[in-house]
Write an enzyme that holds these catalytic residues in place. Structure first.
Site, PDB file in Angstrom:
ATOM      1  N   CYS A 199      -0.512   4.462   2.532  1.00 17.38           N
ATOM      2  CA  CYS A 199      -0.787   4.222   3.711  1.00 17.38           C
ATOM      3  C   CYS A 199      -0.581   2.767   4.209  1.00 17.38           C
ATOM      4  O   CYS A 199       0.617   2.304   4.413  1.00 17.38           O
ATOM      5  CB  CYS A 199      -1.959   4.646   4.430  1.00 17.38           C
ATOM      6  SG  CYS A 199      -3.454   3.962   3.811  1.00 17.38           S
ATOM      7  N   SER A 200      -1.515   1.863   4.406  1.00 18.43           N
ATOM      8  CA  SER A 200      -1.394   0.702   5.148  1.00 18.43           C
ATOM      9  C   SER A 200      -2.620  -0.211   4.798  1.00 18.43           C
ATOM     10  O   SER A 200      -2.962  -1.266   5.492  1.00 18.43           O
ATOM     11  CB  SER A 200      -1.114   0.707   6.760  1.00 18.43           C
ATOM     12  OG  SER A 200      -2.201   1.366   6.971  1.00 18.43           O
ATOM     13  N   CYS A 201      -3.204   0.016   3.615  1.00 14.40           N
ATOM     14  CA  CYS A 201      -4.367  -0.837   3.274  1.00 14.40           C
ATOM     15  C   CYS A 201      -4.028  -2.511   3.194  1.00 14.40           C
ATOM     16  O   CYS A 201      -3.027  -2.790   2.610  1.00 14.40           O
ATOM     17  CB  CYS A 201      -5.004  -0.417   1.979  1.00 14.40           C
ATOM     18  SG  CYS A 201      -5.634   1.189   2.351  1.00 14.40           S
ATOM     19  N   CYS A 257       0.834  -1.236  -0.043  1.00 14.03           N
ATOM     20  CA  CYS A 257       0.038  -0.078  -0.123  1.00 14.03           C
ATOM     21  C   CYS A 257       0.955   1.345  -0.101  1.00 14.03           C
ATOM     22  O   CYS A 257       1.444   1.344   1.132  1.00 14.03           O
ATOM     23  CB  CYS A 257      -0.815   0.058   1.020  1.00 14.03           C
ATOM     24  SG  CYS A 257      -1.816   1.516   1.228  1.00 14.03           S
TER      25      CYS A 257
END
Lengths: 122, 194
Positions: free
Chosen positions: B102-104, B99
């Site tokens: 961000c951090s999906c 991602c």
């Protein structure tokens, strides 16, 4: 609300099988839990939180200040979303944080080391 | 943006304010945290992968529309559970997930992402030089293998269906489940035969 319980032993058991500590400090788990709980109760849509998180991370990456801390950005995103709709203003949060910071030494009890500590405030 | 106050104090202050206003219940928060710490993790994804390996019709459903197919074998709800798309690794094509913004990450099937997945270095470098990054993580791919980097977002959360390792023909679905690792489902490792 809650996922069905699963077997937690066996070679593929999460999270130990993959050997990761999810949170490096108790506050990180509380910040995580707040966002997930608020989303679950419909306080905000996940996309709204995600957008705030992306903005916080992008701002840090554009001009890194201090060392990388994912959950500081997570907390900042949560603050932004809650301030954005007036649920908790930055002024209120600053004031309460200052009150907590002014507690006498020793009052800052350590029970949140176990992940259960939280100021009930009432 | 009052960065002079430590995050731990701001978190405590925020939880107090939200609790006083009846917006969060600390006991409910405890339950959520405990679930993600102990129950929701890569075992769910491993069950999905093992089922796909033994059941061609399930595999087809999973690749066509992953979200309902996942719910057939594992819990698939909650935040980050929608819009999961499964891509298949083959001897010719290797998918790896990141991602970049961000951090999906598909929480219901993999749990919360490991720290390296959220790290700025992985997020930037795996896009620019995936072969090098994978090699550094212990996965050497031949030059003839095409690497496809899948960028997760709130619209699509990728899950890799790893190759079933040779020599596992006689294993049961349950035995196969035990072989599947989180890293293989992110695409930074392969599944090994026992």
């Amino acid at each position: 609300m809650s996922p069905a319980p699963l077997a937690v032993d066996g070679p593929a058991a999460p999270p130990r099988a993959n050997g990761e500590l999810l949170f490096s400090a108790p506050w990180e788990s509380r910040a995580f839990g707040m966002a997930v709980t608020l989303h679950d109760t419909g306080a905000f849509g996940w996309a709204t939180f995600q957008a705030a998180l992306i903005a916080r991370i992008a701002a840090w990456e554009a001009a890194p200040a201090g060392s990388w801390s994912y959950y500081e950005h997570w907390l900042g995103a949560l603050e932004d979303v809650l301030a954005g709709d007036g649920t908790v203003t930055t002024t209120e949060l600053d004031a309460r944080s200052a009150t907590l910071a002014a507690r006498p030494a020793g009052h800052d009890h350590r029970d949140d080391e176990t992940g259960h500590g939280h100021g009930h405030g009432h | 943006m009052t960065e002079r106050i430590p995050a731990s104090l701001r978190t405590e202050a925020l939880e107090q304010l939200l609790t006083e206003r009846g917006l969060v219940d600390p006991a409910v928060m405890d339950t959520f945290i405990a679930n993600y710490e102990t129950n929701v993790g890569p075992l769910n994804g491993a069950r999905v992968v093992a089922r796909a390996w033994v059941d061609p019709e399930y595999r087809a459903r999973l690749l066509a529309d992953a979200t309902p197919a996942i719910k057939e074998v594992a819990w698939g709800g909650g935040a980050n559970g929608e819009h999961i798309v499964v891509v298949e690794n083959t001897p010719e094509v290797h998918n790896v997930v990141v991602c970049t913004l961000c951090s999906c990450y598909p929480w219901p099937v993999l749990g919360l992402p490991p720290s390296w997945y959220k790290d700025p270095a992985y997020r930037a470098r795996v896009v620019r030089e995936p072969r090098t990054v994978l090699a550094e993580m212990g996965l050497e791919l031949g030059e003839d293998v095409e690497i496809v980097v899948r960028d997760s977002s709130s619209e699509v959360r990728w899950l890799v269906l790893p190759e079933r390792p040779a020599g596992t023909e006689g294993l049961s679905e349950e035995e196969l489940t035990a072989l599947v690792t989180r890293d293989a489902m992110v695409g930074v490792a392969k599944v090994s035969a026992p």
